[in-house]
Enzyme design. Sequence first.
Site, PDB file in Angstrom:
ATOM      1  N   ASP A   1       3.018  10.140   0.324  1.00 31.26           N
ATOM      2  CA  ASP A   1       1.836   9.937   1.144  1.00 31.26           C
ATOM      3  C   ASP A   1       1.773   8.552   1.779  1.00 31.26           C
ATOM      4  OD1 ASP A   1      -0.969  10.452   2.043  1.00 31.26           O
ATOM      5  OD2 ASP A   1      -1.377   8.846   0.603  1.00 31.26           O
TER       6      ASP A   1
ATOM      7  N   ASP B   1       2.935   4.851  -2.332  1.00 28.87           N
ATOM      8  CA  ASP B   1       3.213   5.399  -3.663  1.00 28.87           C
ATOM      9  C   ASP B   1       4.161   6.591  -3.515  1.00 28.87           C
ATOM     10  OD1 ASP B   1       1.654   7.399  -2.538  1.00 28.87           O
ATOM     11  OD2 ASP B   1      -0.180   6.755  -3.565  1.00 28.87           O
TER      12      ASP B   1
ATOM     13  N   TYR C   1      -8.437  11.530  -1.466  1.00 29.16           N
ATOM     14  CA  TYR C   1      -8.565  12.267  -0.207  1.00 29.16           C
ATOM     15  C   TYR C   1      -9.650  13.325  -0.350  1.00 29.16           C
ATOM     16  CZ  TYR C   1      -4.438  10.027   1.780  1.00 29.16           C
ATOM     17  OH  TYR C   1      -3.559   9.108   2.293  1.00 29.16           O
TER      18      TYR C   1
ATOM     19  N   GLU D   1      -1.336  -1.174   3.557  1.00 32.40           N
ATOM     20  CA  GLU D   1      -0.694   0.095   3.181  1.00 32.40           C
ATOM     21  C   GLU D   1      -0.625   1.053   4.363  1.00 32.40           C
ATOM     22  OE1 GLU D   1      -0.473   3.216  -0.515  1.00 32.40           O
ATOM     23  OE2 GLU D   1      -2.442   2.329  -0.081  1.00 32.40           O
TER      24      GLU D   1
END
Length: 621
Positions: free
Chosen positions: A165, A168, A325, A572
């Site tokens: 994703d 990670d 999410y 990120e």
Amino acid sequence: MSMYGRDPWGGPLEINAADSATDDDRSRNLNDLDRAALSRPLDETQQSWLLGPAEQKKKKKYVDLGCIIVSRKIFVWTVGSIVAAALLAGFITLIVKTVPRHHHNHAPSDNYTLALHKALMFFNAQRSGKLPKHNNVSWRGSSCLGDGKGKQASFYKDLVGGYYDAGDAIKFNFPASFAMTMLSWSVIEYSAKYEAAGELNHIKEVIKWGADYFLKTFNSTSDTINTMVAQVGKGDTSGGSTTPNDHYCWMRPEDIDYDRPVTECSSCSDLAAEMAAALASASIVFKDNKAYSQKLVHGAKTLFKFSRDQRGRYSAGSSEAAIFYNSTSYWDEFIWGGAWLYYATGNNSYLQLATMPGLAKHAGAFWGGPDYGVLSWDNKLAGTQLLLSRLRLFLSPGYPYEEILRTFHNQTSIIMCSYLPNFTKFNRTRGGLIELNHGRPQPLQYVVNAAFLATLYSDYLEAADTPGWYCGPNFYSTDVLRNFAKTQIDYILGKNPRKMSYVVGFGNHYPKHVHHRGASIPKNKVRYNCKGGWKWRDTKKPNPNTIVGAMVAGPDRHDGFHDVRTNYNYTEPTIAGNAGLVAALVALSGDKTTGVDKNTIFSAVPPMFPTPPPPPAPWKP
């Protein structure tokens, strides 16, 4: 004065004294000649005496080619021109043969095309499973080859593949499905631009890698299912948990040795309908590969039926999904998935569902609200409104769809107005970035989606020969929309107060401490265990590996940015964010006149109106 004699070939022979006289003869007075001699025929000797000098002159001035006599000057010019032309043609041919050929456009690549090459490479860096030889990310290798294996009596054999994703190694199927849908949509609309950039095969590989994994996450050969996979891996570290997982540990994906649990769900309408949209849109991308395309369509139908039969939000029963999410509703996915299935199959039942006013109402189409018009991995309403406006613009199906399609079209126009600087729906930072998430962290993922929608709507209007649209009483040209998209993407590529490119590897000044495990740990044949990698997470040194094309989360509402690895709100990247970036970049890239592909998306759609019957046979008595 002229002299007349008999021409040997017949007819009188006229000789001008001026022509026949040489310098030596000019003093000779021809009047003294015996005129009587002229009355009798001249013998050859006399003729040669009289005509000799003139013949010599003619030999100098004319060339006898047998059938015609031409001027020597014209003859020399003609032959010379032919020889010169032949030499020039040979020289040009030699150049054409020796210079290497390039089949692509020689125009220098614009910034959007250059950034597109890089943004697509991020997906190569995010691949899970057994990597192909041409993955072209030197610091990545095959990883997590045991995902989903070893579970007896399950509906899946393995869950190897797909995409990680973000920074990670978790595979979240909800945002991943949205990412693939966005990429497929961009290919359907702009395949010519991908081809011009030399990236069409690449983007299709990226989509297929995702779609092949999705087909593993449910029983894709069945017509009816009652469960599917929502997630692989685990990231919850709340309550001070020290159990090794994808967030507690800081390891290269290739070195992961901890357990990676599989999360299943049986009431997940939003997830199932979004994955149906991903597979349906991909089936249009791969329509020339009929067997594969049909496989994708079948999977999409199965998932959509499941989403309608067993209602529920996928994140309602899962703390993991709710943390990372969380889905706020599944009504937007019902319209989104229904619209994509209609385009993929041409089956009117999907269009009837997608245009039900009740669904639009539940999805918030008539509410407004602070997030109205913001396309994201959670809410696809703005994308759906544009996707169905497309149907009205180009096919105009009329009754019974016209009323709701006109509503979606009007709502799309209002959303586009809200993006413009002269409207106050959304604030902007001092540097000009639109605050679609109202100053909250990680803004860029929303900005790129809006830039894509704006450019796409602009191209739709151009393709429909419409120069613009109205915001209240004011008319705006399509260039205004395109300019909005350009200013936002330009900000992301470096035209901002910090002169920072938020796409890694683009420009000279970009984030060097990206929150990403694989990029931050050197590939040096040393295996760092769960906690062993923490030193690479916490070091102030730049990442040893450049994760080319990654769009980081972005700046804050004051245009500030902290290039700090541990602050994921700044540094990120995610596949959902990068999918929107790729879509916006390809839409803005290359030649504006290329525009959208009007017809490919309608390949499976039957004619809107029945064809008229053939004329009756001629009457015979």
